[in-house]
Design a protein around this motif. Structure first.
Motif, mmCIF file in Angstrom:
data_model
loop_
_atom_site.group_PDB
_atom_site.id
_atom_site.type_symbol
_atom_site.label_atom_id
_atom_site.label_comp_id
_atom_site.label_asym_id
_atom_site.label_seq_id
_atom_site.Cartn_x
_atom_site.Cartn_y
_atom_site.Cartn_z
ATOM 1 N N ALA A 31 33.103 33.369 -42.144
ATOM 2 C CA ALA A 31 33.936 34.311 -41.405
ATOM 3 C C ALA A 31 34.979 34.958 -42.320
ATOM 4 O O ALA A 31 35.219 36.169 -42.259
ATOM 5 C CB ALA A 31 34.616 33.618 -40.237
ATOM 6 N N ALA A 90 47.564 36.962 -32.320
ATOM 7 C CA ALA A 90 46.107 36.985 -32.206
ATOM 8 C C ALA A 90 45.637 35.943 -31.195
ATOM 9 O O ALA A 90 44.710 36.199 -30.410
ATOM 10 C CB ALA A 90 45.464 36.733 -33.568
ATOM 11 N N GLY A 95 42.442 37.335 -29.427
ATOM 12 C CA GLY A 95 41.861 38.213 -30.432
ATOM 13 C C GLY A 95 41.074 37.476 -31.488
ATOM 14 O O GLY A 95 40.675 36.319 -31.318
ATOM 15 N N ASP A 96 40.869 38.141 -32.598
ATOM 16 C CA ASP A 96 40.109 37.595 -33.721
ATOM 17 C C ASP A 96 41.074 36.822 -34.611
ATOM 18 O O ASP A 96 41.651 37.362 -35.555
ATOM 19 C CB ASP A 96 39.449 38.747 -34.490
ATOM 20 C CG ASP A 96 38.518 38.264 -35.590
ATOM 21 O OD1 ASP A 96 38.558 37.066 -35.914
ATOM 22 O OD2 ASP A 96 37.751 39.082 -36.114
ATOM 23 N N SER A 99 40.389 36.680 -38.554
ATOM 24 C CA SER A 99 40.767 37.908 -39.262
ATOM 25 C C SER A 99 42.279 38.081 -39.283
ATOM 26 O O SER A 99 42.862 38.474 -40.302
ATOM 27 C CB SER A 99 40.123 39.126 -38.596
ATOM 28 O OG SER A 99 38.728 39.077 -38.706
ATOM 29 N N VAL A 227 38.418 44.140 -30.360
ATOM 30 C CA VAL A 227 39.140 42.882 -30.530
ATOM 31 C C VAL A 227 39.730 42.776 -31.928
ATOM 32 O O VAL A 227 40.880 42.365 -32.110
ATOM 33 C CB VAL A 227 38.205 41.685 -30.241
ATOM 34 C CG1 VAL A 227 38.838 40.389 -30.705
ATOM 35 C CG2 VAL A 227 37.895 41.609 -28.755
ATOM 36 N N GLN A 228 38.960 43.154 -32.928
ATOM 37 C CA GLN A 228 39.453 43.095 -34.307
ATOM 38 C C GLN A 228 40.530 44.142 -34.544
ATOM 39 O O GLN A 228 41.539 43.876 -35.220
ATOM 40 C CB GLN A 228 38.299 43.309 -35.286
ATOM 41 C CG GLN A 228 38.688 43.108 -36.751
ATOM 42 C CD GLN A 228 37.514 43.237 -37.691
ATOM 43 O OE1 GLN A 228 36.883 44.287 -37.798
ATOM 44 N NE2 GLN A 228 37.189 42.149 -38.364
ATOM 45 N N THR A 231 43.764 43.071 -32.979
ATOM 46 C CA THR A 231 44.308 41.959 -33.764
ATOM 47 C C THR A 231 45.082 42.490 -34.963
ATOM 48 O O THR A 231 46.173 42.016 -35.280
ATOM 49 C CB THR A 231 43.186 41.022 -34.233
ATOM 50 O OG1 THR A 231 42.557 40.440 -33.096
ATOM 51 C CG2 THR A 231 43.745 39.908 -35.110
ATOM 52 N N VAL A 288 38.329 36.107 -27.713
ATOM 53 C CA VAL A 288 37.590 35.825 -28.944
ATOM 54 C C VAL A 288 38.528 35.100 -29.889
ATOM 55 O O VAL A 288 39.011 35.647 -30.861
ATOM 56 C CB VAL A 288 37.071 37.136 -29.579
ATOM 57 C CG1 VAL A 288 36.169 36.830 -30.758
ATOM 58 C CG2 VAL A 288 36.308 37.948 -28.544
ATOM 59 N N ALA A 290 39.654 31.653 -32.311
ATOM 60 C CA ALA A 290 39.018 31.114 -33.518
ATOM 61 C C ALA A 290 37.818 30.256 -33.174
ATOM 62 O O ALA A 290 36.780 30.337 -33.825
ATOM 63 C CB ALA A 290 40.040 30.293 -34.305
ATOM 64 N N THR A 292 35.779 30.439 -30.659
ATOM 65 C CA THR A 292 34.639 31.261 -30.277
ATOM 66 C C THR A 292 33.959 31.820 -31.502
ATOM 67 O O THR A 292 32.741 31.850 -31.612
ATOM 68 C CB THR A 292 35.119 32.414 -29.369
ATOM 69 O OG1 THR A 292 35.844 31.868 -28.270
ATOM 70 C CG2 THR A 292 33.950 33.225 -28.870
ATOM 71 N N GLU A 293 34.773 32.262 -32.467
ATOM 72 C CA GLU A 293 34.226 32.796 -33.710
ATOM 73 C C GLU A 293 33.422 31.735 -34.449
ATOM 74 O O GLU A 293 32.348 31.989 -34.972
ATOM 75 C CB GLU A 293 35.388 33.277 -34.593
ATOM 76 C CG GLU A 293 34.965 33.900 -35.905
ATOM 77 C CD GLU A 293 34.589 35.361 -35.729
ATOM 78 O OE1 GLU A 293 33.992 35.901 -36.666
ATOM 79 O OE2 GLU A 293 34.873 35.935 -34.674
#
Length: 300
Positions: A31, A90, A95-96, A99, A227-228, A231, A288, A290, A292-293
């Protein structure tokens, strides 16, 4: 008051370290590789945080005709990217987080170098005649110790002790949430006199506008899914208080007027960024975050 100040500093350190540790627990090397090899995202984030936000600070200060102390405080805040609240926002907005945390650490590192030249350039152009000189090495060490190291430890734990990392993540996130609330309450209690003193001025409005417009700029100057992008907006909206406080100490002899304005601007900035993040979270069916990522990468 001195005791409250010391306790708040200790809790703030814990908050920053634990938040970055939690972000590392939820991240994966793949990631992070995706973030740091995304050249358009990196370039746009640097432009937004290093160039656009300081210009927004200058423009807002000039538009509102802020007095010198508030103007200086606003420029100090605007010129200092990579605030540790970025990763927290985030999380709040669903959020993401990977990232956001990675970009926060990068911006804090770059900002420790660009901070003084940016402040000097803007204040000179605004004809305020100030000169800021800081120990870049000390700033970089602070960023590494409080942000990069905890994030790296969490990432390594995730990579080499997956089960432990997964079991620790909820507790780390809970500690991050609790210390976040304590820091917010402490900032209000420790600086309420400065905030009240500025209620009749435009400094609070300036901080609010800077944060809201920075959120918009960071979102617009980003690539990837919504989402990104949002963030990145959250990362841009909250700034790093460390260099600003160091500058007030070294270059402005801890002037109370500048310190008070700085506290007011930081608090009003959070008052703008937190509702935006909460609103975004309410509009998302599945945050979304961490974890989930991580699960997405694990299934590949």
């Amino acid at each position: 008051m001195e005791t409250l100040h010391l306790v708040l500093n200790a809790v703030t350190v814990i908050f920053i370290a634990v938040t970055m540790f939690a972000a590392g627990l939820g991240a994966t090397v793949s990631a992070l590789h995706g973030v740091f090899t995304n050249v358009p995202l990196l370039v746009l984030a640097l432009i937004a945080n290093i160039v656009v936000v300081p210009l927004l600070g200058w423009g807002i200060g000039a538009l509102l005709s802020l007095p010198a102390a508030s103007f200086v405080a606003l420029i100090l805040v605007a010129s200092s990217p990579g605030g540790p609240f970025g990763a927290k926002l985030a999380m709040v907005q669903g959020g993401d987080v990977v990232s956001g945390a990675a970009m926060q650490v990068l911006l804090a590192s770059v900002g420790s170098i660009t901070f003084a030249p940016t402040v000097n350039g803007v204040l000179t152009a605004a004809d305020l005649g100030a000169n800021v000189s800081l120990d870049v090495g000390a700033l970089v060490r602070t960023v590494a110790l409080l942000q990069l190291v905890p994030f790296a430890v969490g990432l390594l734990l995730r990579r080499y002790a997956d089960a432990t990392a997964r079991s620790w993540y909820p507790s780390a996130a809970a500690v991050s949430n609790v210390t976040f609330l304590i820091v917010l309450a402490g900032m209000l209690l420790g600086n309420w006199q400065a905030v009240v003193a500025l209620l009749g001025s435009l400094a609070l409005l300036a901080g609010f506008l800077l944060s809201a417009l920075s959120f918009a700029a960071g979102t617009l100057l980003a690539t990837g899914p919504p989402v990104q992008r949002t963030t990145m907006g959250g990362v841009a909206s909250v700034r790093n208080a460390g260099p600003a406080l160091a500058a007030i100490d070294l270059a402005f002899n801890d002037q109370p007027a500048i310190l008070g304005a700085l506290a007011a601007i930081l608090l009003s900035g959070l008052a703008a960024a937190l509702p935006i993040a909460s609103f975004l979270s309410s509009r998302r069916e599945e945050p979304v975050a961490a974890e989930t990522e991580v699960r997405t990468h694990d299934r590949r």
